[in-house]
Design an enzyme around this catalytic site. Sequence first.
Site, PDB file in Angstrom:
ATOM      1  N   HIS A 129      -3.052 -11.246   7.252  1.00 47.14           N
ATOM      2  CA  HIS A 129      -2.653 -10.519   6.036  1.00 47.14           C
ATOM      3  C   HIS A 129      -2.874  -9.010   6.216  1.00 47.14           C
ATOM      4  O   HIS A 129      -1.966  -8.212   6.011  1.00 47.14           O
ATOM      5  CB  HIS A 129      -3.463 -11.048   4.850  1.00 47.14           C
ATOM      6  CG  HIS A 129      -3.226 -10.306   3.568  1.00 47.14           C
ATOM      7  ND1 HIS A 129      -2.475 -10.825   2.542  1.00 47.14           N
ATOM      8  CD2 HIS A 129      -3.640  -9.083   3.151  1.00 47.14           C
ATOM      9  CE1 HIS A 129      -2.424  -9.941   1.549  1.00 47.14           C
ATOM     10  NE2 HIS A 129      -3.137  -8.876   1.896  1.00 47.14           N
ATOM     11  N   GLU A 130      -4.089  -8.658   6.602  1.00 47.55           N
ATOM     12  CA  GLU A 130      -4.398  -7.229   6.745  1.00 47.55           C
ATOM     13  C   GLU A 130      -3.560  -6.606   7.853  1.00 47.55           C
ATOM     14  O   GLU A 130      -3.156  -5.449   7.776  1.00 47.55           O
ATOM     15  CB  GLU A 130      -5.890  -7.021   7.024  1.00 47.55           C
ATOM     16  CG  GLU A 130      -6.810  -7.440   5.883  1.00 47.55           C
ATOM     17  CD  GLU A 130      -6.445  -6.825   4.535  1.00 47.55           C
ATOM     18  OE1 GLU A 130      -5.925  -5.691   4.518  1.00 47.55           O
ATOM     19  OE2 GLU A 130      -6.653  -7.487   3.510  1.00 47.55           O
ATOM     20  N   HIS A 147      -0.354  -5.406   6.531  1.00 47.34           N
ATOM     21  CA  HIS A 147      -0.433  -4.047   5.973  1.00 47.34           C
ATOM     22  C   HIS A 147      -0.380  -3.005   7.099  1.00 47.34           C
ATOM     23  O   HIS A 147       0.288  -1.979   6.987  1.00 47.34           O
ATOM     24  CB  HIS A 147      -1.745  -3.858   5.207  1.00 47.34           C
ATOM     25  CG  HIS A 147      -1.806  -4.554   3.876  1.00 47.34           C
ATOM     26  ND1 HIS A 147      -0.840  -4.401   2.911  1.00 47.34           N
ATOM     27  CD2 HIS A 147      -2.743  -5.380   3.339  1.00 47.34           C
ATOM     28  CE1 HIS A 147      -1.185  -5.107   1.836  1.00 47.34           C
ATOM     29  NE2 HIS A 147      -2.332  -5.712   2.071  1.00 47.34           N
ATOM     30  N   HIS A 205       3.044  -2.601   8.336  1.00 45.62           N
ATOM     31  CA  HIS A 205       3.817  -1.847   7.340  1.00 45.62           C
ATOM     32  C   HIS A 205       3.623  -0.342   7.591  1.00 45.62           C
ATOM     33  O   HIS A 205       4.581   0.426   7.594  1.00 45.62           O
ATOM     34  CB  HIS A 205       3.322  -2.245   5.938  1.00 45.62           C
ATOM     35  CG  HIS A 205       4.191  -1.789   4.799  1.00 45.62           C
ATOM     36  ND1 HIS A 205       3.806  -1.939   3.492  1.00 45.62           N
ATOM     37  CD2 HIS A 205       5.405  -1.193   4.760  1.00 45.62           C
ATOM     38  CE1 HIS A 205       4.758  -1.447   2.697  1.00 45.62           C
ATOM     39  NE2 HIS A 205       5.733  -0.990   3.442  1.00 45.62           N
TER      40      HIS A 205
HETATM   41 ZN   LIG Z   1      -3.323  -7.063   0.884  1.00 44.40          ZN
END
Ligand SMILES: [Zn+2]
Length: 752
Positions: free
Chosen positions: A524-525, A528, A531
């Site tokens: 998940h991290e 980011h 991104h």
């Molecule tokens: Zn998050």
Amino acid sequence: MKFKSIAIVGLLSSCLAPTQLIQAQMNRAENGFNLKYNMESTTQLTTAEAISTAVDNPLLAGWKGAFGGTPLFDLVKVADFKPALESGMAERLSEVERIAKNPAAPTFENTIAAMERTGRTLDRVQAVYGVWSSAMNNAEFQLVEREMSPKLAAFSDKITQNEALFRRIEAVYNSPAKSRLTSEQQRLTWLYHTNFVRAGARLKPDAKMRLSQINQQLAGLFTRFSQNQLADESERFLVLKSEAELAGLPQSLRDAAAEEATAKKMPGAWMVTNTRSSVDPFLTYSDRRELREKAWKMFVNRGDNGDAHDNNAIITEILQLRAERAKLLGYPTHAHWRLDDKMAKTPERTMKLMEAVWKPAVARVREEVADMQALAKKEGADIKIEPWDYRYYAEKVRKDRYDLDQNEVKQYLQLDKLREGMFWVAGELFNFNFTPVTNVAVYHPDVRVWEVKNKTTGKHIGLWYFDPFAREGKSSGAWMNAYRNQERVDGSITTIVSNNSNFVKGKPGEPVLISWDDATTLFHEFGHALHGLSSNVTYPSLSGTSVATDYVEFPSQILERWISTPEVLQKFAVHYRTGKPIPQNLVDRIERASAFNQGFATVEYLSSALVDMKMHLAGAQKIDPDAFERNTLAELGMPSELVMRHRTPQFGHVFSGDGYSAGYYSYIWSDVISADAYDAFVEAGSPYDKAVAERLRKYVFSVGNTIDPADAYRAFRGRDPKIEALMRKRGFPVNDSKKAKPTPAKSKAKSR
Ligand SMILES: [Zn+2]
């Protein structure tokens, strides 16, 4: 002023989103704060003076070395933060003042683009300050934070309340010449205009004054809230004194608990610290029901113990100030003000989505409890399932029904291997290549750094810092932040991003094994981070993860899905002793159990999100947080067998800053989008489909905030997101939910 020069993105599973800490520092202030003093203290330094102090203060120096320069973490002294921040603020204010007083007619270039060039020094200082706030916090630093957060709030207001500056921004925004700007420039102009109006640029002078007072008071309250929470997390713990009290705990937990106790000078004992990464596993495995109850009560009462660290009075005050501020700004409630510039646009749309998911989730909890109750009875335990039993019996049901033991799975989940797995996924989806670098400074020996390059061309993309382990002074949970955003206002600047988590270090020399949930968080991290790394924009305010909070979790949540792809599991989920890949039948069992316990996960999350939204829709009434929480949950029909993931007195997302206030719904809003988006890969026949991956990069990961997120999503998917994929993913029936989906109203952005 750039709006989000330091992007920190928190995670659902974190107890505390450091986003809030940073925004607290950037946006607000303390009780009884004297505005006049602040203005004097920050405007008296001239730019020349500010620059001259850089000689003695390494925080003010430019970043040096390879990769366009990197943070000088090795030279940081806490005592340098205050003068560096003050100097950085003074420099930015004088730069902004020059733009406001420019005798030339306002243009995009001499106003908006010029604003993007301001505050370079402050950006660098705040990047490092943010790291100390979230990952290197201590008593000395807390004093600095308490003093500086109101000053940073007043500083921010001074810019958004600068009338001459706002007139110029408005002139550019309303000028017919705007249509000749690029779409990114139009979007940036819209963003400046919107943010200034939302921050009160149109208010009368006395209202502006009051607004600034409120922001400063809030800044002080936010800092106190998070410091209280940190105190309750580090000063309270559960000590286990005998083998008998360890019953049920796997060896890795015993080892970690023994090390905690030794660190706290209680050798020979075992310690459960008051953080989620320590309490949740204890609640999952401890056979000692009365100890589970103790640990659970300690954890859910953080900030609610009626002592010096109690957060209730602070919350009441925060809610009143927020309500007053919303009224000043012309909105019925704080929730309406917060939602106005989000993808969701109105609180009502978020409530509709949450209520659509709430009922099936509660129904699922009833089924889960019935299963657990039956299993407890079968084992001869004559009990009613209580909240401290939920994780424990859920784990037993998981083993019983799916033959799935988390400890069995864990043997295949080595942190280092999974990190390589993430790199491999980034290579497949984004054509990135990661190589370790050692010639840059780090702030702690645990931190490691990788260079990210284009796999085909070898072109430098950015740096990825990784700070994986829990330690004192580090916020719990997991988050990503950017030390520097990608941009090309004056030549190409590459990004520096970091991922932070709180894995428990293993014994020296042994691989760190993590749970499936933790592995998901890791991915998940990393989503980011990707991104941020994929960003390909011109202006820093629009770069990377600087998007609406109800859209920012989409790239991270979608990346979670690649951990369970066969390619990753076979290559990287290998047994820590034998090196053999995870057996297919274990993968099948994981797959079959994927919707297991989703009633619990969804209800504990949604109850927090609903209480957050309802508190901020309640207006100016004086709120007793305990009573409000209790009554709201009763009205919702909250099952008695579990609690909110974040009870109000410890809801750092919402009360250690404004960032996720009336915004905790964002995770489910984004998850509707990410589930729907992943279906595009499913429909294409492969999670590594090149064409879909390219569309994801082109329209989602690389565009930052240069286009409206709803438009970006339509460009990627060819239509608006539908809720069905989320309901299927969580194992809920899909029929009730047709009407509630994040199809936002057309944006007010006039950028296209
Ligand atoms: Zn998050």
